[in-house]
Design an enzyme around this catalytic site. Structure first.
Site, PDB file in Angstrom:
ATOM      1  N   LYS A  59       0.262  -3.204  27.426  1.00  0.00           N
ATOM      2  CA  LYS A  59       0.664  -4.362  26.706  1.00  0.00           C
ATOM      3  C   LYS A  59       1.163  -4.305  25.158  1.00  0.00           C
ATOM      4  O   LYS A  59       0.652  -2.710  24.815  1.00  0.00           O
ATOM      5  CB  LYS A  59      -0.447  -5.478  26.842  1.00  0.00           C
ATOM      6  CG  LYS A  59      -1.706  -5.171  26.344  1.00  0.00           C
ATOM      7  CD  LYS A  59      -2.714  -6.267  26.952  1.00  0.00           C
ATOM      8  CE  LYS A  59      -4.106  -5.664  26.775  1.00  0.00           C
ATOM      9  NZ  LYS A  59      -4.650  -6.274  25.605  1.00  0.00           N
TER      10      LYS A  59
ATOM     11  N   TYR B  82      -1.267  -1.081  -7.385  1.00  0.00           N
ATOM     12  CA  TYR B  82      -1.433  -2.423  -7.561  1.00  0.00           C
ATOM     13  C   TYR B  82      -2.887  -2.630  -8.168  1.00  0.00           C
ATOM     14  O   TYR B  82      -3.829  -2.245  -7.502  1.00  0.00           O
ATOM     15  CB  TYR B  82      -1.110  -3.381  -6.356  1.00  0.00           C
ATOM     16  CG  TYR B  82       0.312  -3.478  -6.236  1.00  0.00           C
ATOM     17  CD1 TYR B  82       1.061  -4.091  -7.096  1.00  0.00           C
ATOM     18  CD2 TYR B  82       0.871  -3.205  -5.118  1.00  0.00           C
ATOM     19  CE1 TYR B  82       2.397  -4.512  -7.074  1.00  0.00           C
ATOM     20  CE2 TYR B  82       2.310  -3.522  -4.654  1.00  0.00           C
ATOM     21  CZ  TYR B  82       2.999  -4.098  -5.614  1.00  0.00           C
ATOM     22  OH  TYR B  82       4.297  -4.375  -5.541  1.00  0.00           O
TER      23      TYR B  82
END
Ligand SMILES: Cc1ncc(COP(=O)(O)O)c(C=O)c1O
Length: 393
Positions: free
Chosen positions: A56, A281
């Site tokens: 999956k 940042y």
């Protein structure tokens, strides 16, 4: 007319054969030989139980179609089939020509019952609505399902106290055949008492089914960790996922698994910083010594989690270098002060091995990257986004 050399890269085609087709130096290299070897390790541990390869979430980020094709080629008798979460994922595998059984684990059919049957998928059911949906879609023909029961995880599966009611509904559903009975273990890697309790409940469910005349041919409960750690959970099928990609799902299992994915980028910029300079940042990193700082074109938009800011390491010229400052969407900064001769264009390895100039090999494993990112290896692999082209060996 031949397409321009980089045409495929310009539309961000996620699966390429040749790095020359790709503009980005940020790439995942998938070793299908490692997936095949890991399958053999798992199959040996599980035998005589057969394997449902859980692929999956795009094969845990490795690319589901190439992975499933390779496993179908080499799986032989040991491979029962594949397991995915969604009907869409199963249909993608069928469209790619996968012929073995495909179990749809999550039962999120969205009303596509007829499509599921038409594609020859094996539905997992846990809800009376599923029974009714498949009965109608089957139009009077018999249909096979795997019944999922909840033995303690409280997530999916018929709850214990609703089992009798579910079996009554089953009795009233002509054509429904319980081919498989399954449950999912919540702590096969860590809590043996809890696992034993779940398996006892699973045994009681088997008795309840038998008392109603159901004899499911295929019992299954084991994920990767249970396959290695709990022989009594192996039953007829095991459902390993992460083990196929190189992690046993539990520490200290001792299985010779090989990581199948290497994540790499390249330095695109270098600069010199002075003590007191700040990086990224919010300036979360302050430079303490004269520093050579490298910028890599990989960020959380590619799946390098922001939580790895100021925590993860990267290999450059075979040396470990610290990620400093915040990981941003497209870029990450790394302290390469201690890397002799470091240059723009040098490879930076974020996951996997890299050889140094002196022939030594350094590695960053998925457990290390996961710990640095405050998460589990599963999330590290699944996070690698569509923007990162996958190359197959
Ligand atoms: C129902 C089910 N079975 C098996 C697996 C495979 O687990 P693992 O990757 O730990 O082997 C999963 C994965 O989450 C699952 O949801």
């Amino acid at each position: 007319m031949a397409p321009p050399r980089h045409a495929t890269a310009l539309v961000l085609r996620p699966r390429l054969q040749d790095p020359a087709e790709c503009l980005r130096p940020t790439r995942a290299e998938v070793d299908l030989g490692a997936v095949a070897a890991n399958f053999a390790v798992v199959a040996r541990a599980a035998a005589p139980a057969r394997v449902v390869a859980i692929v999956k979430a795009d094969g845990y980020g490795h690319g589901v179609v190439p992975v499933a094709r390779r496993l179908e080629d080499i799986g032989g008798d040991a491979l029962h089939g594949f397991g995915v979460a969604l009907a869409e994922e199963a249909l993608e595998l069928r469209a790619a020509g996968i012929r073995r059984a495909i179990l749809v684990l999550n039962g999120a059919y969205g009303g596509a019952y007829a499509d599921v049957l038409a594609a020859g998928l094996t539905p997992v059911i846990y809800d009376r609505g599923h029974l009714e949906g498949f009965r109608r879609a089957a139009g009077g023909r018999p249909f096979s399902v795997h019944l999922k029961v909840d033995t303690g995880m409280s997530r999916l599966g018929v709850p214990q106290d609703e089992l009798e009611g579910f079996l009554d509904a089953l009795q009233r559903t002509p054509g429904a055949r319980i081919e498989g009975l399954m449950t999912h273990l919540m702590a096969a890697d860590s809590d043996d008492a809890l696992t034993a309790e779940q398996l006892q409940r699973f045994t009681r469910v088997q008795h309840a089914l038998r008392a109603r005349g159901h004899r499911p041919r295929l019992l299954h409960a084991a994920n990767s960790a249970a396959t290695f750690r709990h022989p009594s959970a192996r039953y007829d099928l095991v459902r390993p996922g992460i083990a196929l990609f190189g992690h046993a799902g539990a520490p200290d299992v001792g299985a010779p698994l090989r990581p199948a994915l290497r994540l790499r980028s390249e330095i695109v910029a270098l600069r010199n910083l002075r003590p007191g300079d700040r990086v990224g940042y919010d300036g979360t990193f302050t430079v303490r010594r004269p520093t050579r700082l490298a910028t890599l074109p990989i960020g959380y938009g590619d799946g390098l989690l922001r939580a790895a800011s100021n925590r993860a390491s990267v290999l450059v010229r075979g040396r470990r270098c610290a990620v400093v400052g915040r990981v941003s969407m497209d870029l990450t900064t790394v302290d390469v002060t201690d890397v002799p001769g470091v240059a723009v264009g040098d490879e930076a390895c974020l996951l996997g091995s890299q050889d140094g100039p002196d022939g030594t090999r350094e590695s960053i494993g998925m457990v290390e990257l996961a710990e640095a990112s405050g998460t589990a290896p599963y999330e590290v692999l699944c996070a690698i986004s569509r923007r990162v082209p996958r190359f197959y060996r």
